[in-house]
Design a protein around this motif. Structure first.
Motif, PDB file in Angstrom:
ATOM      1  N   ASN A   1     -17.876  54.825  46.033  1.00 24.75           N
ATOM      2  CA  ASN A   1     -15.679  54.115  45.946  1.00 24.75           C
ATOM      3  C   ASN A   1     -16.567  52.769  46.927  1.00 24.75           C
ATOM      4  N   LEU A   2     -16.056  52.004  47.553  1.00 26.92           N
ATOM      5  CA  LEU A   2     -15.570  50.744  47.910  1.00 26.92           C
ATOM      6  C   LEU A   2     -16.878  50.470  49.093  1.00 26.92           C
ATOM      7  N   THR A   3     -17.539  51.143  49.939  1.00 27.83           N
ATOM      8  CA  THR A   3     -17.535  50.769  51.632  1.00 27.83           C
ATOM      9  C   THR A   3     -18.033  52.934  51.648  1.00 27.83           C
ATOM     10  N   THR A   4     -18.060  53.408  51.052  1.00 28.74           N
ATOM     11  CA  THR A   4     -18.692  54.980  50.923  1.00 28.74           C
ATOM     12  C   THR A   4     -19.601  55.231  49.789  1.00 28.74           C
ATOM     13  N   THR A   5     -20.681  56.208  49.942  1.00 27.26           N
ATOM     14  CA  THR A   5     -21.018  56.931  48.735  1.00 27.26           C
ATOM     15  C   THR A   5     -20.949  58.685  49.364  1.00 27.26           C
ATOM     16  N   ARG A   6     -20.815  59.259  47.461  1.00 28.53           N
ATOM     17  CA  ARG A   6     -20.360  60.415  48.676  1.00 28.53           C
ATOM     18  C   ARG A   6     -21.171  61.638  47.410  1.00 28.53           C
ATOM     19  N   ARG A   7     -22.285  62.978  47.668  1.00 25.77           N
ATOM     20  CA  ARG A   7     -22.787  63.089  46.352  1.00 25.77           C
ATOM     21  C   ARG A   7     -22.274  64.637  46.640  1.00 25.77           C
ATOM     22  N   LEU A   8     -21.943  64.959  46.117  1.00 23.53           N
ATOM     23  CA  LEU A   8     -21.045  66.221  45.663  1.00 23.53           C
ATOM     24  C   LEU A   8     -21.726  67.130  44.437  1.00 23.53           C
ATOM     25  N   GLU A   9     -22.054  68.503  45.008  1.00 20.37           N
ATOM     26  CA  GLU A   9     -22.711  69.417  44.109  1.00 20.37           C
ATOM     27  C   GLU A   9     -21.549  69.442  42.853  1.00 20.37           C
ATOM     28  N   TRP A  10     -21.641  70.326  41.654  1.00 18.93           N
ATOM     29  CA  TRP A  10     -20.750  70.315  40.681  1.00 18.93           C
ATOM     30  C   TRP A  10     -20.246  71.385  41.286  1.00 18.93           C
ATOM     31  N   ALA A  11     -20.490  72.015  41.688  1.00 18.22           N
ATOM     32  CA  ALA A  11     -19.269  73.623  42.744  1.00 18.22           C
ATOM     33  C   ALA A  11     -18.467  72.901  42.931  1.00 18.22           C
ATOM     34  N   GLU A  12     -19.044  71.626  43.719  1.00 21.73           N
ATOM     35  CA  GLU A  12     -17.690  71.374  44.690  1.00 21.73           C
ATOM     36  C   GLU A  12     -15.762  70.490  43.988  1.00 21.73           C
ATOM     37  N   VAL A  13     -16.712  70.297  42.810  1.00 23.81           N
ATOM     38  CA  VAL A  13     -15.710  69.735  41.738  1.00 23.81           C
ATOM     39  C   VAL A  13     -14.776  70.743  41.471  1.00 23.81           C
ATOM     40  N   LEU A  14     -13.592  70.628  41.405  1.00 24.84           N
ATOM     41  CA  LEU A  14     -13.115  71.765  40.253  1.00 24.84           C
ATOM     42  C   LEU A  14     -12.006  71.389  39.582  1.00 24.84           C
ATOM     43  N   ARG A  15     -11.648  70.099  39.938  1.00 24.05           N
ATOM     44  CA  ARG A  15     -10.985  69.170  38.670  1.00 24.05           C
ATOM     45  C   ARG A  15     -10.883  68.142  38.279  1.00 24.05           C
ATOM     46  N   VAL A  16     -10.851  67.381  37.384  1.00 24.50           N
ATOM     47  CA  VAL A  16     -10.775  65.649  37.446  1.00 24.50           C
ATOM     48  C   VAL A  16      -9.860  65.273  36.722  1.00 24.50           C
ATOM     49  N   ASN A  17      -8.608  64.533  37.842  1.00 24.28           N
ATOM     50  CA  ASN A  17      -7.975  64.274  37.199  1.00 24.28           C
ATOM     51  C   ASN A  17      -7.265  62.503  37.070  1.00 24.28           C
ATOM     52  N   LEU A  18      -6.310  61.773  36.255  1.00 25.14           N
ATOM     53  CA  LEU A  18      -6.078  60.605  35.975  1.00 25.14           C
ATOM     54  C   LEU A  18      -4.724  61.047  34.847  1.00 25.14           C
ATOM     55  N   ARG A  19      -3.726  60.956  36.173  1.00 26.32           N
ATOM     56  CA  ARG A  19      -2.728  61.357  35.296  1.00 26.32           C
ATOM     57  C   ARG A  19      -2.017  59.638  35.150  1.00 26.32           C
ATOM     58  N   PRO A  20      -1.091  59.450  34.191  1.00 20.97           N
ATOM     59  CA  PRO A  20      -0.236  57.950  33.743  1.00 20.97           C
ATOM     60  C   PRO A  20       0.106  57.523  35.354  1.00 20.97           C
ATOM     61  N   GLY A  21      -0.520  56.517  35.651  1.00 18.97           N
ATOM     62  CA  GLY A  21      -0.070  55.633  36.559  1.00 18.97           C
ATOM     63  C   GLY A  21      -0.944  55.583  37.918  1.00 18.97           C
ATOM     64  N   ASP A  22      -2.046  56.478  37.418  1.00 21.90           N
ATOM     65  CA  ASP A  22      -3.149  56.586  38.574  1.00 21.90           C
ATOM     66  C   ASP A  22      -3.849  55.330  38.201  1.00 21.90           C
TER      67      ASP A  22
END
Length: 154
Positions: free
Chosen positions: A85-106
Motif C-alpha cells: 500500500n502507500l507506506t506499508t508492505t504486508r506479506r500473507l500466507e494463502w491460508a491467512e486470506v479468507l475472502r477477497v471483497n470488492l463491493r460496489p462503491g469500494d
C-alpha cells in the motif's frame, strides 16, 4: 436470476496486480509538473538562486508524492500474497486470506484475514479501470480459493 460469473483461469504465478492506468497518469503528471517548475525556475530572470532551488525542490516534492501514490500493488506468488500500500508492505500466507471483497462503491479491494481483521489492498482499485479491477479481484479470489485450502492449484 442470472448465473454467477464463471471463475477466471488461474494465471501462472507470480502475478502482479496494480492500477496501471492510474499509475501512468500519476507518473506522467508528476514528471510534467516537475519539468514545468524546473523550466519556470530557469527561465525567470528575476529569481535568485535560492528561489530557483525552491521551485525545483517543490517540483521534486510533488513528483515524489505522486510516485508514492502510484506505489500500491498486490503480488500473488505460490507461497502467498504481498500487499504493498502507500507506506506499508504486508506479506500473507494463502491460508491467512479468507475472502477477497470488492463491493460496489469500494475504493479498492479488501482482504478478510484469518485473524478477524480486514486489510485494504490498494493495488486493485476500480477508479479509472473498473472492468480491469473487477477482473483482477475475481482472479485474486480464485487464487485465494485454490491456494488457501492448503492444496496446490498447479
Amino acid at each position: 436470476m442470472s448465473a454467477p460469473a464463471p471463475l477466471p483461469e488461474l494465471p501462472v504465478l507470480p502475478v502482479t496486480f496494480r492500477p496501471t492506468r492510474t499509475r501512468v497518469v500519476l507518473l506522467t503528471v508528476g514528471a510534467a509538473l516537475f519539468a514545468v517548475l524546473v523550466v519556470v525556475a530557469l527561465l525567470l530572470p528575476a529569481l535568485t538562486a535560492g528561489e530557483r532551488s525552491v521551485f525545483m525542490i517543490t517540483g521534486l516534492f510533488f513528483f515524489l508524492v505522486l510516485l508514492l501514490l502510484s506505489r500500491p500493488k498486490v503480488v500473488a506468488a505460490p507461497d502467498g500474497v504481498t500487499v504493498v500500500n502507500l507506506t506499508t508492505t504486508r506479506r500473507l500466507e494463502w491460508a491467512e486470506v479468507l475472502r477477497v471483497n470488492l463491493r460496489p462503491g469500494d475504493p479498492w479491494v479488501h482482504l478478510d484475514l484469518a485473524d478477524g481483521t480486514s486489510l485494504p489492498a490498494m493495488g486493485i482499485q476500480p477508479g479509472i479501470a473498473k472492468a480491469q479491477a473487477i477482473s483482477d479481484a475475481r482472479t485474486l479470489r480464485a487464487l485465494t480459493e485454490a491456494y488457501g485450502t492448503g492444496q496446490d492449484a498447479a
